[in-house]
Design an enzyme around this catalytic site. Structure first.
Site, short mmCIF file in Angstrom:
data_model
loop_
_atom_site.label_atom_id
_atom_site.label_comp_id
_atom_site.label_asym_id
_atom_site.label_seq_id
_atom_site.Cartn_x
_atom_site.Cartn_y
_atom_site.Cartn_z
N ASP A 131 0.83 -1.20 0.00
CA ASP A 131 0.00 0.00 0.00
C ASP A 131 0.87 1.26 0.00
O ASP A 131 0.55 2.24 0.67
CB ASP A 131 -0.92 -0.02 1.24
CG ASP A 131 -1.99 1.06 1.19
OD1 ASP A 131 -2.35 1.48 0.09
OD2 ASP A 131 -2.45 1.49 2.27
N CYS A 195 -24.24 0.86 3.25
CA CYS A 195 -23.40 2.06 3.26
C CYS A 195 -24.24 3.31 3.55
O CYS A 195 -25.09 3.67 2.75
CB CYS A 195 -22.66 2.23 1.94
SG CYS A 195 -21.59 3.69 1.94
N CYS A 211 -16.95 8.03 0.75
CA CYS A 211 -16.67 6.96 1.71
C CYS A 211 -16.32 7.55 3.08
O CYS A 211 -15.59 8.56 3.17
CB CYS A 211 -15.50 6.12 1.18
SG CYS A 211 -15.02 4.75 2.24
#
Length: 312
Positions: A131, A195, A211
């Site tokens: 990452d 969500c 998000c």
């Protein structure tokens, strides 16, 4: 060159170092991902994460990161905790940030991994990633047969769900390549339905700019008022789309001591979170990924999610 022997060695060494799964794909241009990435960026789903617009070619071609690259070795490292602190009530941080920052823990393992490959094979050129570079890690893990990309855009594995870190070795060593597995999401839309900020507008596409993880970690400015009251007490990251995924019923607790949370973390009340000091922040998160938000960012998030009556 004993390709099969080297492949077997790499997979055995991955298991020895504590990785749950290891898969290998041929290092080549990601032709299918190129138009998807371009469309995603054009829609502005990266929000203020302008770094995602950089190195477009490198994201798609591993040989631009490692000249002469022949293989992408993808790895999964479990971080599912023994105790889910988010079920205890109060304010919540994502499970991946409970303990020591995964970048350091896994990078050390990858350095050892590369050293062991060179001891076994000889001179091998390559780079290790966790990452930390323009690598489309989910695409590579999918190609390597470690799972499929789910409707929440995360890699899903039939044996362990999605609570794991992804890491890669891109090396100039030819190996035996694995093949992809099928998509097992079926008609399930649990992640999309759950969500609270509607960040999954269509299957397999996440609007990063909506998000909760984006708002609480990546966004450095004021959080937009239109999402007030929608964070469900998440103050650093969010696990909602993972917690509701049926495949995560197979998640098993990790065995990594570095990922254990500080003993005081589970005990913090909303009031103690609201009054968090520099000393407490340093004690709880000295080596944690939460330091990315800094104390000021965490305090901003806490003020944003606390009900107005608690702010009085």
């Amino acid at each position: 060159m004993p390709i099969q022997r080297y492949t077997d060695f790499i997979k055995a060494e991955a298991a020895r170092l504590g990785f749950s799964f290891c898969g290998i794909a041929k290092a080549e241009f990601l032709a299918e991902e190129a138009p998807r990435l371009e469309a995603w960026l054009k829609k502005g789903y990266q929000g203020k994460m302008s770094y995602l617009e950089n190195h477009f070619d490198k994201r798609l071609d591993p040989t631009l990161l490692v000249p002469g690259a022949k293989s992408v070795v993808s790895l999964l490292y479990n971080y599912y905790p023994k105790q889910d602190l988010a079920t205890e009530g109060g304010l919540k941080i994502a499970k991946y940030a409970y303990g020591e920052d995964y970048h350091f823990v896994i990078k050390d393992k990858l350095k050892t991994f590369v050293d062991r490959i060179q001891e076994e094979v000889g001179e091998v050129q390559g780079r290790a990633f966790v990452d930390s570079a323009p690598v489309m890690e989910r695409a590579w893990a999918q190609r390597a047969g470690l799972g499929w990309v789910g409707k929440n855009s995360l890699l899903l594995n039939r044996q362990m769900g999605s609570f794991f870190f992804l890491a890669e070795l891109i090396i100039d060593l030819e190996l035996v390549y694995d093949g992809p597995v099928k998509d097992y999401c079926g008609t399930c839309t649990a992640c999309m339905d759950a969500c609270p900020t509607d960040a999954i507008p269509q299957p397999f596409v996440v609007d990063g700019s909506k998000c909760i993880s984006y708002f609480t970690i990546e966004l450095k400015e004021q959080i937009p008022a239109e999402v007030q009251g929608k964070f469900e007490n998440w103050i650093f990251g969010c696990d909602i789309c993972q917690d509701v995924c049926p495949w995560n019923r197979f998640a098993k607790p990790h065995n990594e001591a570095s990922f254990e949370p500080h003993g005081d973390l589970a005990k913090l009340s909303a009031e103690e979170w609201k009054e968090i000091t520099t000393d407490v922040f340093q004690k709880l998160f000295r080596h944690s990924a939460v330091k990315r938000a800094k104390l000021e960012g965490l305090q901003r998030n806490i003020r944003f999610v606390l009900p107005s009556e608690e702010q009085k």
